[in-house]
Design a protein around this motif. Structure first.
Motif, PDB file in Angstrom:
ATOM      1  N   SER A 165      37.286  42.716  30.411  1.00 17.76           N
ATOM      2  CA  SER A 165      37.694  42.807  31.818  1.00 17.76           C
ATOM      3  C   SER A 165      38.438  44.099  32.145  1.00 17.76           C
ATOM      4  O   SER A 165      38.621  44.423  33.313  1.00 17.76           O
ATOM      5  N   SER A 166      38.860  44.852  31.116  1.00 19.15           N
ATOM      6  CA  SER A 166      39.538  46.126  31.371  1.00 19.15           C
ATOM      7  C   SER A 166      38.750  47.282  30.766  1.00 19.15           C
ATOM      8  O   SER A 166      39.310  48.194  30.153  1.00 19.15           O
ATOM      9  N   THR A 167      37.441  47.185  30.921  1.00 19.94           N
ATOM     10  CA  THR A 167      36.606  48.294  30.475  1.00 19.94           C
ATOM     11  C   THR A 167      35.515  48.536  31.528  1.00 19.94           C
ATOM     12  O   THR A 167      35.413  47.794  32.502  1.00 19.94           O
ATOM     13  N   GLU A 168      34.727  49.579  31.323  1.00 17.29           N
ATOM     14  CA  GLU A 168      33.737  49.945  32.334  1.00 17.29           C
ATOM     15  C   GLU A 168      32.461  49.099  32.198  1.00 17.29           C
ATOM     16  O   GLU A 168      32.177  48.554  31.130  1.00 17.29           O
ATOM     17  N   CYS A 169      31.690  49.023  33.273  1.00 17.97           N
ATOM     18  CA  CYS A 169      30.468  48.204  33.270  1.00 17.97           C
ATOM     19  C   CYS A 169      29.498  48.661  32.184  1.00 17.97           C
ATOM     20  O   CYS A 169      28.768  47.847  31.608  1.00 17.97           O
ATOM     21  N   GLU A 170      29.472  49.968  31.906  1.00 13.03           N
ATOM     22  CA  GLU A 170      28.554  50.494  30.899  1.00 13.03           C
ATOM     23  C   GLU A 170      28.880  49.869  29.529  1.00 13.03           C
ATOM     24  O   GLU A 170      27.981  49.578  28.736  1.00 13.03           O
ATOM     25  N   ARG A 199      41.170  38.436  41.877  1.00 14.61           N
ATOM     26  CA  ARG A 199      40.832  38.765  40.492  1.00 14.61           C
ATOM     27  C   ARG A 199      41.888  39.709  39.927  1.00 14.61           C
ATOM     28  O   ARG A 199      42.339  40.626  40.601  1.00 14.61           O
ATOM     29  N   GLY A 200      42.272  39.504  38.672  1.00 13.91           N
ATOM     30  CA  GLY A 200      43.397  40.235  38.094  1.00 13.91           C
ATOM     31  C   GLY A 200      43.038  41.576  37.502  1.00 13.91           C
ATOM     32  O   GLY A 200      43.276  42.618  38.108  1.00 13.91           O
ATOM     33  N   HIS A 201      42.431  41.582  36.301  1.00 14.28           N
ATOM     34  CA  HIS A 201      42.093  42.845  35.650  1.00 14.28           C
ATOM     35  C   HIS A 201      41.101  43.640  36.491  1.00 14.28           C
ATOM     36  O   HIS A 201      40.272  43.060  37.193  1.00 14.28           O
ATOM     37  N   PHE A 202      41.164  44.963  36.349  1.00 13.65           N
ATOM     38  CA  PHE A 202      40.430  45.807  37.298  1.00 13.65           C
ATOM     39  C   PHE A 202      38.914  45.621  37.256  1.00 13.65           C
ATOM     40  O   PHE A 202      38.236  45.883  38.243  1.00 13.65           O
TER      41      PHE A 202
END
Ligand code: SF4
Length: 430
Positions: free
Chosen positions: A85-90, A284-287
Motif C-alpha cells: 500500500s506504500s509503493t507504486e502501482c508498477e 483510505r490511509g496509505h497513499f
C-alpha cells in the motif's frame, strides 16, 4: 537550487498534488503547502534509512540479496507476499506477477483496514464521486469513525470542510458538517453537529437513520446513545441536502461487525438517493492502498487475499488474508514489500513470521526489517523514484522523482523485476 512544483505527497490517501519542493545539491531543503506529516516525510526521508542489503545480518550486495531471496521464494511451498500500500502501482504489478510465478498467496494491508469496504463494494457497490465534485458541490458532510485532523491533515482544507467551490462559493459557510465517533476529537470541536455514540453501536444507529429516512416510526427514545429527536433532525437534513457525502474510516470498518456497518452505511446512502444526491467514500490511509486493490483487480480479478497455489487466482478473505495464513502457520516463507506487519499484526501471526524465512524490501529500518533474514533497501517513490498511485477516490496520479537515490538503491518495481528474472532462471526458464 531547483524548485519542483505540483509535487504529489506520497503519504496518505489524499495524494495532495500541489506541493512545492526546493532541492539543493540533491538534498530537499524546503517544502511549501505540506502538512506536518508531509513536511516530516520530505525533510526526514533520509532518517533511519536502510543503506545496503543484508543477508542474515551480514552486509552484502544487491545481486546476492536477490539471489538468496529468489532461492527461498522459488523453493517455498506456501510463500506469502504482503504489503503493497506504500509503493507504486508498477511494483504492485510486479508483485502479482511474482505471486503467480511462485504459486504464492498475495495480500495487501487493505485486509486489516478497509477490507470490509472492498467486500461491500464487490457485493452491492459504492455510490462514489471524486474529491473534486465534493469540493465543488457538497453542502452536507458527515465524517463517520474518521478523524482527518489526525490522519489526513489537508483533507478538510483541500477537499471537504473549508474550500470554496463552484456551488460552494463561501466554503465553510455553505456546508453543514457532522462527526460521528465514540469519543470527542479535535474534529468534533469544529463541526456543526457531533454524535458521540456508544462503542460498537454503529450498525444500530445507521439502521435507525435508514428507518427514519424511509418514514418508519421509531418508538425508542434513543439509539446508540443518541436521542431520537436529534436523529430525526439529521435524517431530515440529509434528505434536504443538495449534495451529501459520508466519509468513513476505520472507526466504522474495524468496530464490531465492520462489514455489516459498511453495508448498512451504503444502504443509507442508497436510500437517500431517492431524495437527493448522496455519496459515500472510504478515507483510505496509505497513499496507494487504493492502487494495491485496483491493480490487483485488473490483473487477478480480485482486490486482495489472492491465492495462486493452483496456478490461477482464487479469492477468499479470511482464508488467504495474511493474518489468517500466518495464524494457521501455513506460510513457509514471506516477502514483505513497503509494510511493517511485525508492528501491526496480532502476536500469533508475528510469532509465525519470526519462524519462517522473511524477506523485506523497504526504505527504512522498522520492526519487520529487524526480524528479517534478508533486507533489501529501496528508493522512496514520490521522492527518489517516479510511479503511479491511486487517490482515495480512485483517481490515478503520477508521482515525481525529485532527487536521485543513493548509489545502488533501486525502486521496488526494479528490485522485484530482478527477483522475478532470477526465479525464472531457477525454474528453468518458466
Ligand atoms: S494530507 Fe496527506 S497527502 Fe496531503 S500533504 Fe498531508 S500527508 Fe500528504
Amino acid at each position: 537550487m531547483e524548485v519542483f512544483s505540483d509535487v504529489v505527497c506520497p503519504f496518505c490517501g489524499c495524494l495532495c498534488d500541489d506541493l512545492e519542493i526546493t532541492v539543493e545539491n540533491n538534498k530537499i531543503i524546503k517544502t511549501k503547502n505540506s502538512c506536518a506529516i508531509s513536511l516530516s516525510k520530505f525533510m526526514h526521508h533520509e532518517d533511519n534509512r536502510l543503506n545496503y542489503p543484508t543477508v542474515d545480518g551480514r552486509r552484502t550486495d544487491l545481486v546476492e540479496a536477490i539471489n538468496e531471496s529468489a532461492k527461498i521464494l522459488a523453493s517455498a511451498k506456501r510463500p506469502l507476499i504482503y504489503g503493497l500500500s506504500s509503493t507504486e502501482c508498477e511494483a504492485i504489478n510486479r508483485s502479482i506477477e511474482l505471486a503467480e510465478l511462485i504459486g504464492g498467496v498475495i495480500d495487501s494491508t487493505a485486509s486489516v483496514c478497509h477490507g470490509p469496504t472492498i467486500i461491500t463494494e464487490q457485493s452491492i457497490g459504492l455510490i462514489k464521486s471524486t474529491l473534486g465534485e465534493i469540493k465543488n458541490r457538497a453542502d452536507l458532510i458527515i465524517f463517520w469513525g474518521s478523524n482527518p485532523t489526525e490522519s489526513h491533515l489537508r483533507h478538510l482544507t483541500r477537499y471537504s470542510m473549508f474550500p470554496t467551490g463552484l456551488f460552494t462559493p463561501e466554503g465553510r459557510k455553505n456546508r453543514f458538517i457532522v462527526a460521528v465517533d465514540v469519543r470527542k476529537t479535535k474534529l468534533s470541536r469544529i463541526v456543526d453537529l457531533f454524535l458521540e455514540i456508544e462503542p460498537n453501536k454503529d450498525f444500530e444507529l445507521i439502521s435507525a437513520l435508514r428507518a427514519i429516512v424511509r418514514g418508519v416510526k421509531i418508538e425508542a427514545e434513543q439509539v446508540s446513545g443518541i436521542p431520537i429527536n436529534i436523529l430525526k433532525e439529521l435524517a431530515e437534513r440529509m434528505k434536504k441536502a443538495r449534495f451529501g457525502v459520508v466519509f468513513y474510516g476505520l472507526g466504522l470498518t474495524q468496530s464490531e461487525m465492520g462489514d455489516m456497518n459498511v453495508n448498512a452505511a451504503v444502504g443509507l446512502v442508497s436510500d437517500l438517493n431517492h431524495h437527493t444526491k448522496f455519496v459515500i467514500l472510504p478515507m483510505r490511509g496509505h497513499f496507494n492502498v487504493a492502487g494495491a486493490n485496483t491493480v490487483s483487480s485488473w490483473l487477478s480479478g480480485y482486490p486482495f487475499a489472492i491465492d495462486y497455489s493452483r496456478g490461477y487466482s482464487r479469492y477468499n478473505p479470511g482464508e488467504f488474508t495474511a493474518v489468517d495464513l500466518l495464524e494457521r502457520k501455513e506460510a513457509d516463507a514471506a516477502l514483505i514489500i513497503a509494510s511493517d506487519p511485525v508492528a501491526h499484526f496480532p502476536a500469533s501471526a508475528v510469532e509465525h513470521l519470526t519462524k519462517i524465512p522473511l524477506i523485506t524490501i523497504d526504505q527504512k529500518v522498522n520492526m519487520t526489517t529487524l526480524l528479517s533474514r534478508i533486507v533489501i533497501p529501496a528508493a522512496t517513490v514520490g521522492i527518489e523514484a517516479d510511479g503511479t498511485a491511486y487517490r482515495m477516490d480512485g483517481i490515478p496520479i503520477r508521482l515525481k522523482k525529485i532527487i536521485e537515490p543513493s548509489e545502488g538503491i533501486l525502486p521496488d518495481s526494479e528490485i522485484l523485476k530482478m527477483m522475478i528474472d532470477k526465479i525464472r532462471v531457477l525454474k528453468g526458464g518458466y
